[in-house]
Design an enzyme around this catalytic site. Structure first.
Site, PDB file in Angstrom:
ATOM      1  N   THR A   7       0.759  -0.921   0.047  1.00 33.22           N
ATOM      2  CA  THR A   7      -0.118   0.019  -0.139  1.00 33.22           C
ATOM      3  C   THR A   7       0.871   1.193   0.118  1.00 33.22           C
ATOM      4  OG1 THR A   7      -1.937   1.266   0.997  1.00 33.22           O
ATOM      5  CG2 THR A   7      -0.371   0.138   2.669  1.00 33.22           C
ATOM      6  N   ASN A   9      -0.852   3.858   0.835  1.00 37.41           N
ATOM      7  CA  ASN A   9      -1.659   4.821   1.993  1.00 37.41           C
ATOM      8  C   ASN A   9      -1.125   4.645   3.184  1.00 37.41           C
ATOM      9  OD1 ASN A   9      -3.734   5.278   3.806  1.00 37.41           O
ATOM     10  ND2 ASN A   9      -5.500   4.685   2.345  1.00 37.41           N
ATOM     11  N   LYS A  12      -3.294   3.637   6.236  1.00 28.90           N
ATOM     12  CA  LYS A  12      -3.546   2.188   6.412  1.00 28.90           C
ATOM     13  C   LYS A  12      -2.198   1.607   6.829  1.00 28.90           C
ATOM     14  CE  LYS A  12      -6.480   0.695   2.484  1.00 28.90           C
ATOM     15  NZ  LYS A  12      -6.553   0.125   1.385  1.00 28.90           N
ATOM     16  N   ASP A  69      -7.359  -4.972   0.703  1.00 26.67           N
ATOM     17  CA  ASP A  69      -8.343  -4.330   0.117  1.00 26.67           C
ATOM     18  C   ASP A  69      -9.462  -4.063   0.995  1.00 26.67           C
ATOM     19  OD1 ASP A  69      -8.876  -2.750  -2.519  1.00 26.67           O
ATOM     20  OD2 ASP A  69     -10.473  -4.405  -2.613  1.00 26.67           O
ATOM     21  N   SER A  70     -10.018  -2.966   0.891  1.00 25.99           N
ATOM     22  CA  SER A  70     -11.172  -2.530   2.261  1.00 25.99           C
ATOM     23  C   SER A  70     -12.150  -1.559   1.524  1.00 25.99           C
ATOM     24  CB  SER A  70     -10.506  -2.013   3.376  1.00 25.99           C
ATOM     25  OG  SER A  70      -9.634  -1.123   3.037  1.00 25.99           O
ATOM     26  N   LYS A 173     -10.373   2.209  17.583  1.00 24.75           N
ATOM     27  CA  LYS A 173     -10.608   2.023  16.413  1.00 24.75           C
ATOM     28  C   LYS A 173      -9.770   0.629  15.965  1.00 24.75           C
ATOM     29  CE  LYS A 173     -10.508   2.992  11.464  1.00 24.75           C
ATOM     30  NZ  LYS A 173      -9.846   3.876  10.271  1.00 24.75           N
ATOM     31  N   HIS A 178     -12.676  -3.272  11.034  1.00 24.08           N
ATOM     32  CA  HIS A 178     -12.640  -4.403   9.669  1.00 24.08           C
ATOM     33  C   HIS A 178     -11.184  -4.780   9.838  1.00 24.08           C
ATOM     34  CE1 HIS A 178     -12.041  -0.161   8.188  1.00 24.08           C
ATOM     35  NE2 HIS A 178     -11.810  -0.614   7.357  1.00 24.08           N
ATOM     36  N   ARG A 179     -10.027  -3.822   9.512  1.00 19.17           N
ATOM     37  CA  ARG A 179      -8.650  -3.993   9.547  1.00 19.17           C
ATOM     38  C   ARG A 179      -8.117  -4.536  10.587  1.00 19.17           C
ATOM     39  NH1 ARG A 179      -7.926   0.618   7.951  1.00 19.17           N
ATOM     40  NH2 ARG A 179      -8.662   0.116   5.572  1.00 19.17           N
TER      41      ARG A 179
HETATM   42  P1  IMP Z   1      -8.268   0.503  -1.322  1.00 15.74           P
HETATM   43  O1  IMP Z   1      -8.509  -0.520  -0.272  1.00 15.74           O
HETATM   44  O2  IMP Z   1      -7.229   1.166  -1.530  1.00 15.74           O
HETATM   45  O3  IMP Z   1      -9.164   0.273  -2.429  1.00 15.74           O
HETATM   46  O4  IMP Z   1      -9.341   1.949  -0.453  1.00 15.74           O
HETATM   47  C1  IMP Z   1     -10.238   1.705   0.280  1.00 15.74           C
HETATM   48  C2  IMP Z   1     -11.063   2.809   0.723  1.00 15.74           C
HETATM   49  O5  IMP Z   1     -12.185   2.419   1.362  1.00 15.74           O
HETATM   50  C3  IMP Z   1     -10.425   4.218   1.064  1.00 15.74           C
HETATM   51  O6  IMP Z   1      -9.877   4.859   0.336  1.00 15.74           O
HETATM   52  C4  IMP Z   1     -11.426   4.658   1.892  1.00 15.74           C
HETATM   53  O7  IMP Z   1     -12.122   5.452   1.196  1.00 15.74           O
HETATM   54  C5  IMP Z   1     -12.243   3.424   2.326  1.00 15.74           C
HETATM   55  N1  IMP Z   1     -11.824   2.809   3.617  1.00 15.74           N
HETATM   56  C6  IMP Z   1     -11.036   1.710   3.892  1.00 15.74           C
HETATM   57  N2  IMP Z   1     -10.597   1.450   5.154  1.00 15.74           N
HETATM   58  C7  IMP Z   1     -11.349   2.707   5.608  1.00 15.74           C
HETATM   59  C8  IMP Z   1     -11.097   2.942   7.194  1.00 15.74           C
HETATM   60  O8  IMP Z   1     -10.792   2.357   8.184  1.00 15.74           O
HETATM   61  N3  IMP Z   1     -11.751   4.093   7.371  1.00 15.74           N
HETATM   62  C9  IMP Z   1     -12.393   4.905   6.459  1.00 15.74           C
HETATM   63  N4  IMP Z   1     -12.388   4.609   5.186  1.00 15.74           N
HETATM   64  C10 IMP Z   1     -11.656   3.344   4.834  1.00 15.74           C
END
Ligand code: IMP
Length: 197
Positions: A7, A9, A12, A69-70, A173, A178-179
């Protein structure tokens, strides 16, 4: 050993680092390894995207790789934004634009139930893969609350709580999310594989 986390991000990555403590395992973000390819998240499921990200980066880096992926699934929107959570308001959408679109889509809607889902994929450099999933049920607020966290955090209140993810402490949190759930499962299920590789 080095475990690549697929990632870029930083939010994350920080959450993953706060939760995943394994003796002798150093977590390295994708931004810390030069020359890794970008991976298009175009699979129709969280699982498909997580495996794709982990597999591509494990092969490119030669390292064991963990990918997340979330996203958010809203009952009244038939599971949207789902795998499109990061790009709900458009291909390069900002967080405020995504959050505003969600509030607009739920304007006047009484059923505010929603869940965050996270699928974690672990891939070996040889291309074997495994997944675990975590979920957090809750509801969507009518206006943002709180300034911590990222993404949809200011709009999401987990079941059993009165504050949004953006108001709760990071420790709280991480316990509920979920994470956090997926990572706690990963530590249990993958411990030997991770500390041994
Ligand atoms: P990806 O997993 O990089 O495709 O992005 C997942 C997207 O889901 C993120 O950019 C957020 O918009 C949302 N998301 C996933 N996990 C969280 C969280 O823990 N808090 C808030 N938004 C989340």
């Amino acid at each position: 050993m080095k475990l690549l986390v697929a990632t870029r991000n930083h939010h994350k990555l920080r959450e993953i680092r706060e939760i995943l403590h394994l003796p002798g395992v150093a977590l390295v973000g994708a931004d810390e390894v030069p020359g890794l390819p970008e991976v298009a998240e175009d699979a129709p499921t969280f699982e498909g995207n997580a495996i794709k990200k982990a597999l591509v980066l494990a092969k490119a880096s030669g390292c064991w790789t963990l990918a997340d992926d979330s996203g958010l699934e809203v009952e009244a929107l038939q599971g949207a934004p789902g795998v499109h959570s990061a790009r709900y308001a458009g291909p390069a959408a900002s967080t405020p634009a995504n959050n505003a679109k969600l509030l607009q889509a739920l304007d006047g809607v009484k059923d505010r139930r929603a869940r965050f889902r996270c699928v974690l994929a672990l891939c070996s450099p040889q291309g074997e893969s495994w997944t675990v999933e975590g979920r957090c049920e809750g509801r969507i607020l009518e206006a943002p609350q709180g300034a911590q966290g990222f993404g949809y955090d200011p709009l999401f209140v987990p079941d059993g709580h009165a504050q949004s993810f953006a108001e709760l402490s990071a420790a709280c949190k991480n316990q509920l999310s979920h994470r956090g759930q997926a990572l706690q499962r990963a530590v249990t299920v993958w411990r030997e594989r991770l500390v041994g590789c």
